[in-house]
Design an enzyme around this catalytic site. Structure first.
Site, short mmCIF file in Angstrom:
data_model
loop_
_atom_site.label_atom_id
_atom_site.label_comp_id
_atom_site.label_asym_id
_atom_site.label_seq_id
_atom_site.Cartn_x
_atom_site.Cartn_y
_atom_site.Cartn_z
N HIS B 44 1.83 -2.65 -0.18
CA HIS B 44 3.00 -2.79 0.69
C HIS B 44 3.39 -4.26 0.88
O HIS B 44 4.56 -4.61 0.85
CB HIS B 44 2.65 -2.15 2.04
CG HIS B 44 3.78 -2.09 2.99
ND1 HIS B 44 4.64 -1.02 3.05
CD2 HIS B 44 4.19 -2.96 3.94
CE1 HIS B 44 5.53 -1.24 3.99
NE2 HIS B 44 5.29 -2.40 4.55
N TYR B 47 3.08 -6.35 -3.25
CA TYR B 47 3.82 -5.86 -4.42
C TYR B 47 2.99 -6.09 -5.69
O TYR B 47 3.51 -6.49 -6.72
CB TYR B 47 5.18 -6.57 -4.53
CG TYR B 47 6.17 -6.13 -3.48
CD1 TYR B 47 6.07 -6.59 -2.17
CD2 TYR B 47 7.20 -5.26 -3.79
CE1 TYR B 47 6.96 -6.19 -1.20
CE2 TYR B 47 8.10 -4.84 -2.81
CZ TYR B 47 7.97 -5.32 -1.53
OH TYR B 47 8.86 -4.91 -0.56
N SER B 89 12.08 1.02 2.93
CA SER B 89 11.64 2.40 3.09
C SER B 89 10.76 2.55 4.32
O SER B 89 10.09 1.59 4.73
CB SER B 89 10.85 2.85 1.86
OG SER B 89 9.66 2.09 1.78
N HIS B 90 10.76 3.71 4.92
CA HIS B 90 9.79 4.04 5.96
C HIS B 90 9.35 5.48 5.77
O HIS B 90 9.40 6.30 6.67
CB HIS B 90 10.37 3.80 7.36
CG HIS B 90 9.47 2.99 8.23
ND1 HIS B 90 9.29 3.21 9.56
CD2 HIS B 90 8.67 1.94 7.93
CE1 HIS B 90 8.44 2.33 10.05
NE2 HIS B 90 8.05 1.54 9.08
N HIS B 92 6.33 7.08 4.66
CA HIS B 92 5.09 7.68 5.15
C HIS B 92 5.09 7.85 6.67
O HIS B 92 4.78 8.93 7.16
CB HIS B 92 3.89 6.86 4.68
CG HIS B 92 3.76 6.81 3.19
ND1 HIS B 92 4.56 6.00 2.42
CD2 HIS B 92 2.96 7.47 2.33
CE1 HIS B 92 4.24 6.16 1.14
NE2 HIS B 92 3.26 7.05 1.06
N ARG B 111 15.60 -6.17 12.31
CA ARG B 111 14.94 -7.47 12.53
C ARG B 111 15.03 -8.36 11.30
O ARG B 111 15.24 -9.56 11.40
CB ARG B 111 13.48 -7.28 12.94
CG ARG B 111 13.29 -6.85 14.38
CD ARG B 111 11.85 -7.03 14.84
NE ARG B 111 10.89 -6.25 14.07
CZ ARG B 111 10.68 -4.95 14.23
NH1 ARG B 111 11.37 -4.27 15.11
NH2 ARG B 111 9.79 -4.31 13.50
N GLN B 235 3.61 3.74 15.07
CA GLN B 235 4.17 2.88 16.09
C GLN B 235 5.33 3.57 16.78
O GLN B 235 5.99 4.42 16.21
CB GLN B 235 4.70 1.58 15.49
CG GLN B 235 3.84 0.94 14.44
CD GLN B 235 4.22 1.42 13.05
OE1 GLN B 235 4.35 2.60 12.80
NE2 GLN B 235 4.39 0.47 12.15
N GLU B 307 0.41 -3.55 14.54
CA GLU B 307 1.79 -3.45 14.07
C GLU B 307 2.74 -3.11 15.20
O GLU B 307 3.77 -2.46 14.98
CB GLU B 307 1.89 -2.37 13.00
CG GLU B 307 1.24 -2.80 11.72
CD GLU B 307 1.59 -1.91 10.57
OE1 GLU B 307 2.39 -0.97 10.75
OE2 GLU B 307 1.07 -2.15 9.49
#
Lengths: 80, 733, 229
Positions: B44, B47, B89-90, B92, B111, B235, B307
């Site tokens: 993540h 890379y 991407s989010h 998972h 952000r 989160q 996180e």
């Protein structure tokens, strides 16, 4: 000392969220005849040790801020 | 604590990687350092499987002010302004907890944009779910949409467009790719770099809790059945906090006292400190005792890896730090000096004054390991069925076919979704959702920006290179149909495990395809995101590269919508229709197996078509333009009619079987309605193209004849009703 | 005519409202921070839309304690104009300056789309540029816009002509299908008893430029401007 406050919708005020939860539960096979959604708060006030003083302060907070008297009522559950 | 093999493995590191860590440190790492390395070297953050290949993408151009490597890409859009954008991407987190996963995805991308000094003006998203027949998929979709709405609506950034596809492959691995666009003064871009020894490191925003510790490592692991048990790692987003952060950061940047800034996204404090130090070629020292904490007794390991959302790290000029802190106090935000820029090149972490970790910034970031993973052409490609060999009869009733097509989940109206998004706040939304691209006006100028996100995983599965090129082409075509010229690109590459050579091959082919296409369309890639390990129980998702294209509309008067405008306008199809049904929505609708070949694209022909359309729009010959994609000509024409409840009389002739003709997904086609009095001039201008007159706009009935045989005749309002209400029927039962 | 637009932490239509008043309609317009108490010498105060304090607890419940609300109350008592749009309306209700309360939408979802409003009373400072019964096309964008009030108070609102906008269809017929959120009596906008404080859920600032699908919101702003000149 920690006070526990419950805010409820007044009788007769439409509660679409509660109704939806109730419908879903009934779909799952639970025979729910009534369900109303409310709010629950736990409050600690710095340095206050006397139960009646805490109660007085929390009542003021609940009446002024936590609850909208047009549609809601509150109840102090417990102070300990 | 002793570092054991088990511990190394549980941090997702290989023994070789651990050896490299020892070599870089010249000693054994302690637990905190191991944790820090493990998140920074995770797929993540590092890379490591993709870096080598992403270098092949075109990233240069006179318009590019900032290419890949920063929080977001930046392109020059004239008038002293810059467009700042990125997609991420989010996936998972959204499977584990759809609402919060999607919400925090939106928060993260926002952000990234305001960190660059830009005010975010638009959000888009690209979503993939399993089939809606399954209630579990409905719940995921409902949660994701509500999460995106909950965050974007509250923070006051309009969600103006996007796209959704449904496919079995996403049932246990939905995709949530979110895009954000912001506007900044071209000469006031902020970078995520630390500089100036002695300058203050300021922590701003939410307190640090034990949120998503190892969330980043989680996002790089395949899903297994026990994903449910990972719930506590997710989160929770706080859009109100982020709204304050956004306003306060932009205000603080105006002071001129901010040197660098980065958000704490995945890998939180760790990532922001070492990356800013690495980019700025300086050291960074922090004291954890000063970090605002939400929970008691947090260990250094937990603080460094937390996180928690809605946190930022700023570097401010030492003498002016008070000025910056004052602004955050005005916005009721926690802002604390937690460290400083130091000599050297290390990240040094203290807890109550004692040093607990020290690592070279570059070893954690730029010099993290990368791999040239083995790639192999997948065996399935040689065994794909050909659609021409499938036995499906011509439909007997085309009225029914039309009704079915418009009420399929693939092709129905997305109104149920975008109505939940505030798509009008900021009052820049010049084209409401549902047209080809979203168009935002730029206040104070006469120009605007167009954005489109596209990708079709059925195509990319059949031919990863061609599928990726088709995605770029369609995204550019959508932008062009609104009257805008494509300027820049971002992407989100969603694939299975890179450790599987067949997946790696799909990935490399797709990246190269994107590169080829972006060269031709002159849309450099300015940043993006790779999401690997989209697999459940060993099965990879269909390869899903999503492209985002941003274009400039020089004159808002030249906005074109996809919808027909006036009764009597002649309707033309630009481009050739071939029998191309491989990977089409039509075959999917018929329940036939995914069959090849995918439609073929000639990049130069596509580019010529797009340039021509922009000319025609500038000459004011064109009333509306709509690109032909999923659902073919038939769906395109219906969509042209829906918004104003207009009809169409169409008479076409073709050597193809009528249903093949109407539902072919040949690319490089655009349906235009032409100003009646300009028809002759229009025809002169398009003499070098494949042009077909289809018919003209009418006031009520949707009428289609092919080869002099009347196939469809139905009031448009009836078809609209079916198309418009399909998703309500699924969700509001 | 001078306008003031209040910024609460979490307001997000503050700049949109300011833009319409200043850049589109050419009116002198200033911003107020929620902790300000000096309203300078504005004629009309606008509480814009958004999510003041994240709408946490209840919409408007925390914002009503902002220092500026006392000045707004004073401003209203002097008979000057106060407007609450969407979240601003909710804040004015919480503060007791406008009647009723907003419940969650009956459909339980945030709804953003254009709606039709029938002008029920054009004898107010906020609607004098409209014809009686005029139908306006203006968008809504809210999760809690389901107007609720006791039966007795509703009867008072009706009797005093305090209901100024109802959700209708494009022809101006007030029918249940045109009610986007379940509001009692299809109420979209009301004024206080004195007629100088107005709240509405739809966003006129989003419908005041040709580029944005409708210019009907201008009728409301122009009414306010007309009234003073």
């Amino acid at each position: 000392m920690k006070a526990k406050v419950i805010v409820r919708l007044k009788d007769g005020v439409l509660d679409p969220q509660g109704q939806t939860i109730q419908r879903s539960l009934n779909k799952m096979g639970h025979e729910v005849t009534e369900l109303r959604q409310g709010k629950y708060f736990e409050i600690e006030i710095n340095g206050m040790k006397d139960e009646s003083a805490v109660r007085q302060r929390v009542e003021q907070i609940a009446a002024d801020v936590l609850c909208n008297p047009i549609i809601e009522t509150f109840e102090i559950e417990d102070i300990a | 604590m002793e570092i054991t093999l088990d511990l190394i493995e549980s941090h997702g590191l290989t023994t070789e990687e651990y050896e490299q860590i020892r070599k870089r440190l010249g000693r054994e790492p302690n637990l905190t350092e191991l944790g820090i390395f493990s998140v920074m070297w995770s797929e993540h953050c590092s890379y490591k499987s993709s870096r080598l290949h992403l270098k092949k993408l075109p990233t240069q151009g006179p318009q590019v002010l900032q290419g890949p490597g920063e929080n977001a890409g930046v392109i020059d859009i004239g008038d002293g302004l810059a467009a700042v954008f990125k997609m991420e991407s989010h996936n998972h987190p959204s499977f584990i907890e759809p609402f919060e996963g999607a919400a925090t995805g939106v928060g993260g991308i926002i952000r990234d944009i305001f960190t660059m000094g830009a005010r975010p003006i638009a959000l888009l998203n690209s979503l993939r779910f399993g089939p809606l027949e399954d209630t579990a998929n409905q719940l995921i979709m409902e949660g994701v949409v509500a999460g995106i709405a909950g965050y974007g609506n509250c923070i006051g950034i309009p969600t103006v467009g996007g796209e959704i596809q449904f496919q079995e492959t996403y049932s246990h691995n939905p995709l949530v790719n979110v895009f954000c666009l912001g506007i900044a003064a071209a000469d006031e871009i902020f970078l995520a770099q630390a500089s100036g020894v002695g300058n203050a490191l300021i922590y701003v925003g939410a307190k640090t809790g034990r949120d998503g510790i190892h969330g980043v490592t989680m996002a790089s692991e395949e899903f297994s059945e026990d994903a449910e048990s990972k719930r506590p790692n997710v989160q929770v987003g706080d859009p109100f906090m982020e709204k304050l952060l956004l306003e306060a950061c932009l205000e603080a940047m105006k002071t001129g006292a901010v040197v660098g800034i980065q958000d704490m996204g995945g890998a939180g404090l760790t990532c922001s400190t070492c990356e800013m130090g690495s980019r700025g070629e300086v050291g960074v020292k922090i004291e954890l005792a000063r970090v605002p904490q939400r929970e008691e007794k947090m260990t250094p390991y937990e603080i460094m890896l937390s996180e928690s959302q809605e946190r930022m790290l700023l570097v401010a000029e030492k003498e002016r730090q008070e000025e910056v802190l004052e602004i955050f106090r005005k916005w009721d935000l926690d802002a604390v000096v937690i460290g400083e820029v130091s000599e050297g090149h290390d990240l040094t972490v203290y807890d109550q004054g004692s040093k607990i970790a020290q690592m070279p910034n570059k070893a954690l970031s730029e010099e993290a390991p990368f791999y040239d993973r083995p790639a192999q052409r997948p065996a399935y490609l040689d065994e794909l069925p050909r659609w021409q060999d499938l036995d499906f009869p011509e439909p007997s009733d085309y009225n029914t076919l039309l009704q079915e097509i418009v009420s399929s989940p693939h092709l129905c109206s997305r109104r149920w979704v975008f109505q939940q998004y505030d798509h009008m706040v900021q009052t820049n939304t010049a084209i409401l959702p549902g047209s080809d691209a979203a168009v935002l006006r730029l206040k104070g100028t006469s120009s605007g920006l167009a954005v489109s996100l596209d990708g079709n995983s059925r195509y990319t599965y059949l031919d990863p290179r061609m599928g990726a090129m088709l995605a770029v082409a369609e995204s550019c075509r959508n932008v062009v149909c609104c009257g805008a010229r494509p300027l820049g690109a971002t992407n989100c590459l969603n694939f299975g495990s890179p450790e599987n050579p067949e997946v790696m091959w799909q990935f490399i082919e797709s990246v190269e395809g994107i590169g080829q296409a972006c060269e031709v369309f002159a849309t450099p890639i300015t940043g993006g995101n790779v999401s690997f390990y989209n697999e459940t129980n060993g099965a990879a998702i269909l390869p899903t590269p999503i492209l985002g294209i941003v274009g400039k509309l020089e004159d808002l008067k030249q906005i074109r919508e996809s919808s027909f405008q006036n009764v009597g306008d002649p309707v033309y199809l630009l481009g050739e229709t071939r029998a191309e049904l491989g990977g089409s929505a039509y075959l999917e609708h018929l329940g036939l197996p995914l069959s090849g070949p995918c439609p073929a694209l000639d990049l130069n022909q596509e580019k010529a078509l797009q340039d021509k359309l922009l000319d025609l729009i500038a000459l004011e010959y064109i009333e509306s333009a709509h690109d032909v994609s999923e659902g073919g000509l038939l769906l395109t024409l219906a969509e042209c009619c829906f918004p104003r409840s207009l009809g169409l009389t169409m008479e076409a002739s073709t050597p193809l079987r009528p249903d093949h003709y109407l539902l072919s997904e040949s690319p490089s086609r655009i349906v235009v309605s032409v100003k009646k009095e300009k028809e002759e001039e229009f025809l002169k201008r398009v003499s070098d193209l494949d042009v077909h007159k289809l018919g003209e706009v009418t006031d009520e009935i949707f009428q289609v004849s092919v080869n002099e045989q009347s196939l469809i005749s139905v009031p448009i309002t009836r078809i609209f009703q079916v198309w418009n209400s399909f998703l309500d029927g699924v969700f509001e039962h | 005519m001078k306008f003031g637009v209040v910024i609460f932490p979490g307001s997000n239509c503050d700049h949109d409202t300011h833009h319409v008043l200043k850049s589109v309609l050419g009116q002198e317009t200033v911003f107020f921070w929620h902790q300000d108490t000096d309203l300078q010498d504005v004629d009309t105060v606008i509480l814009p839309g958004g999510f003041a304090y994240g709408d946490y607890l209840r919409c408007g419940a925390i914002a009503k304690f902002s220092p500026i609300l006392e000045s707004v109350r004073q401003h209203a008592q002097e008979g000057k104009l106060v407007v609450g749009i969407c979240n601003g309306f909710q804040i004015l209700q919480e503060a007791g300056l406008l009647p009723g309360v907003m419940l969650r939408n009956a459909g339980l979802k945030f709804v953003c789309r254009h709606v039709w409003l029938r002008t029920e009373n054009n004898q107010t400072p906020f609607t004098n540029a409209c014809q009686e019964g005029q139908v306006l096309k203006i968008p809504i964008a809210h999760n809690e816009g389901n107007f609720f009030i006791s039966k007795q108070e509703l009867a008072e609102l009706q009797a005093n002509q305090q209901i100024i906008f109802r959700y209708s269809d494009a022809q101006g017929d007030v029918i249940p299908e045109a009610n986007p959120n379940g509001s009692m009596d299809s109420i979209a906008g009301v004024v206080n008893r004195q007629g100088n404080v107005m709240g509405m859920m739809p966003h006129p600032e989003r419908a005041s430029e040709a580029l944005l699908s409708s210019e009907d919101g201008r009728f409301i702003f122009n009414s306010i401007i007309n009234r003073v000149h």
